[in-house]
Design an enzyme around this catalytic site. Structure first.
Site, PDB file in Angstrom:
ATOM      1  N   ASP A  78       0.823  -1.204   0.000  1.00 48.69           N
ATOM      2  CA  ASP A  78       0.000   0.000   0.000  1.00 48.69           C
ATOM      3  C   ASP A  78       0.865   1.265   0.000  1.00 48.69           C
ATOM      4  O   ASP A  78       1.843   1.345   0.757  1.00 48.69           O
ATOM      5  CB  ASP A  78      -0.868  -0.038   1.270  1.00 48.69           C
ATOM      6  CG  ASP A  78      -1.951   1.014   1.297  1.00 48.69           C
ATOM      7  OD1 ASP A  78      -2.861   0.947   0.464  1.00 48.69           O
ATOM      8  OD2 ASP A  78      -1.900   1.910   2.168  1.00 48.69           O
ATOM      9  N   GLU A 108       1.582  -0.712  -5.009  1.00 50.50           N
ATOM     10  CA  GLU A 108       0.658   0.358  -5.362  1.00 50.50           C
ATOM     11  C   GLU A 108       1.478   1.638  -5.243  1.00 50.50           C
ATOM     12  O   GLU A 108       1.802   2.060  -4.136  1.00 50.50           O
ATOM     13  CB  GLU A 108      -0.523   0.424  -4.387  1.00 50.50           C
ATOM     14  CG  GLU A 108      -1.512   1.502  -4.806  1.00 50.50           C
ATOM     15  CD  GLU A 108      -2.180   2.259  -3.655  1.00 50.50           C
ATOM     16  OE1 GLU A 108      -3.261   2.798  -3.877  1.00 50.50           O
ATOM     17  OE2 GLU A 108      -1.610   2.338  -2.550  1.00 50.50           O
TER      18      GLU A 108
END
Ligand code: GLC
Ligand code: CA
Length: 546
Positions: free
Chosen positions: A205, A279
């Site tokens: 993330d 990401e």
């Protein structure tokens, strides 16, 4: 070949997938109960959004303990059972890792609040004195990506307002200080914890955000910057947006790469091909490839298609750029059409029947490209964003922007399984977000006929597997000359793809003697070397032996 190089990875957002204990929220046992459905799609792996202990202010991306399962999702035993059951079905499991921040409910943050400025406890986060009289002005002018300031002030032991801490997202998500060794060690422990439990990989993330080098540098337009980062760009000049994104003080700093090199060593030390996918929104996008150099992470989400219009010219240049960039570092390309942070594909491409038709064509185009694909739950059903009333919204983006940005809840509505059961078979009670009352035709159970969205996904995902065995292993594609609203390419001698992004059906003379193997529209036809390519459709042609 590494298993992820041409895999289809399906994102499960556990809270909205399947509830089994009647509390209105999906759980891990629910994912286990739907493994046969997932297997039937023809995917290779499941990526699970966070299910760790969390106060759930940001859908679990506010982690309170990364090595514990939140009771709302079940138990550690359920997680282990899910990993094992998936493996028995030959499905791999990828879990989320959230290294940019911890929840303010994490024991470290609680300890930091009880400790003095300058203490070890505070040094795990970004605590600073404010500027101006009494330190009342935040250390810099950065804004939170979710809206409002990126700093919150704490009350010190003496009961007076004291230091400020940095949070690039919600105020309950305190950014971690990656210069602190304990932070590094703790994440290595988390990686090993889940690797030991058998997971096949991690989705990282906000991978571009970990290292903050310029804490004392104000930004020239902090609010504009966060709007650009939130993709809330309808009224923003394109060049202005590009220039804002090219200079983000808190993203894409050099130091992040050392972290990924150390994680890669850990992943490589385990048997069974463990992987990682980043990401990382970076600008210009060519910088993305730095995250997937051979000693760093394995894949990076390619978000070009997540924001792409259904337009041949745009798509051709996005595809060329991606293939050439990943080629430079020898990584495999990836393609993402939607996720839990973005509007659903059908909605983005215009909504309704037209949006659905385009979404099918876009999916078939994407599934025909070399590389790996990521599918967000419900994308295979052709779901649209659900309309919600403001009183039902839960996304911190909605609250922090004071409703200016409606947030991401529309794409997080639970999956409709059955039109016969109450709440579409998702739950026996009130679902955590209301499911639209007119989704009967979009249920899994209702999509049995061959023209349905689901049937197309099943066919294309299964056929991708066959293709990946028969087509050249290189990521090369050869473009074919076409009218400007069409894009067409071949891969090897046996596969051709034609996509018509225009509103008119076209007749195209083909040179090769192929047959249609899959089409997003029933009107596609090939007669005596002439292809009828319907408006807004994609066709696969070739000689594929099953
Ligand atoms: C990532 C997640 C998003 C979350 C944010 C903060 O972008 O995908 O859902 O809100 O990070 O953790
Ligand atoms: Ca539940």
């Amino acid at each position: 070949m590494d298993w992820w190089s041409n895999s289809s990875i399906y994102q499960v957002y556990p809270r909205s997938f399947q509830d089994t204990n009647g509390d209105g929220e999906g759980d891990l046992v629910g994912v286990i109960s739907r493994l046969s459905y997932l297997k039937s799609l023809g995917i290779d792996a499941i990526w699970l959004s966070p299910f760790y202990l969390s106060p759930n202010n940001d859908g679990g991306y506010d982690v309170q303990d990364p090595r514990t399962v939140d009771p709302r999702f079940g138990s550690m035993e359920d997680a282990v059972n899910l990993i094992k059951a998936a493996h028995r079905s030959d499905l791999r499991i990828i879990v989320d890792l959230v290294p940019n921040h911890f929840s303010t409910e994490h024991q470290w943050f609680k300890a930091a609040l009880k400790s003095l400025p300058g203490s070890l406890e505070r040094s795990r986060f970004h605590f600073y004195d404010g500027k101006g009289e009494g330190g009342a002005i935040p250390p810099n002018n950065w804004c939170s990506i979710f809206g409002g300031p990126a700093w919150s002030r704490v009350i010190e032991a003496d009961g007076k307002p004291g230091q400020w801490y940095l949070h690039l997202f919600d105020s309950t998500q305190a950014d971690l200080n990656w210069e602190n060794n304990e932070v590094k060690e703790d994440f290595e422990k988390t990686l090993r914890f889940w690797l030991d439990k058998g997971v096949d990989g991690f989705r990282i993330d906000v991978a571009q955000g970990l290292v903050k080098e310029e804490i004392f540098k104000d930004h020239r337009d902090p609010e504009g910057l966060t709007r650009a980062l939130r993709l809330d760009v309808s009224d923003m000049d394109r060049f202005e947006r590009e220039s804002l994104l090219a200079d983000v003080p808190f993203f894409d700093n050099e130091g992040v790469h050392e972290i990924y090199r150390s994680w890669r060593k850990i992943l490589d030390s385990y048997s069974g091909q463990r992987m990682s996918v980043a990401e990382a929104w970076v600008h210009p996008s060519s910088r993305a490839m730095r995250y997937v150099r051979s000693d760093e992470l394995h894949q990076i989400f390619n978000f070009d298609f997540l924001i792409a219009p259904w337009d041949a010219e745009f798509l051709v240049s996005a595809i060329n750029k991606t293939l050439s960039e990943v080629g430079q570092v020898g990584a495999s390309p990836t393609w993402v059409l939607s996720n839990h942070d973005s509007p659903r594909l059908v909605s983005r491409l215009g909504g309704g029947e037209l949006g659905r038709q385009r979404a099918k064509a876009m999916a078939l185009l994407t599934h025909g490209l070399p590389g790996g694909i990521y599918i967000y739950q419900g994308e295979e059903l052709g779901l649209e964003d659900g309309q919600l009333e403001d009183k039902d919204r839960q996304d911190p983006v909605f609250f922090r922007t004071k409703g200016v940005d409606k947030g991401r809840d529309g794409a997080r509505i639970p999956i409709p399984w059955s039109s016969q059961l109450s709440n579409y078979g998702f739950t026996t009670t009130k679902p955590w977000l209301p499911i639209p009352s007119d989704w009967q035709d979009h249920c899994v159970e209702a999509q049995v006929d061959g023209d349905s969205h689901l049937a197309l996904y099943r066919r294309s995902l299964h056929m991708r597997k066959l293709l990946s065995r028969q087509l050249p292993t290189s990521n090369e594609i050869t473009w074919i000359d076409t009218p400007k609203e069409v894009l067409a390419f071949s891969r090897g001698d046996d596969f051709l793809l034609y996509a018509n992004t225009g509103g008119e059906s076209l007749e195209l003379k083909l040179k090769s003697d192929s047959q249609i193997i899959l089409a997003s529209s029933a009107q596609a036809q090939l007669t005596s070397g002439t292809l009828t390519l319907p408006a807004e459709s994609t066709v696969w042609l070739g000689k594929i032996t099953k």
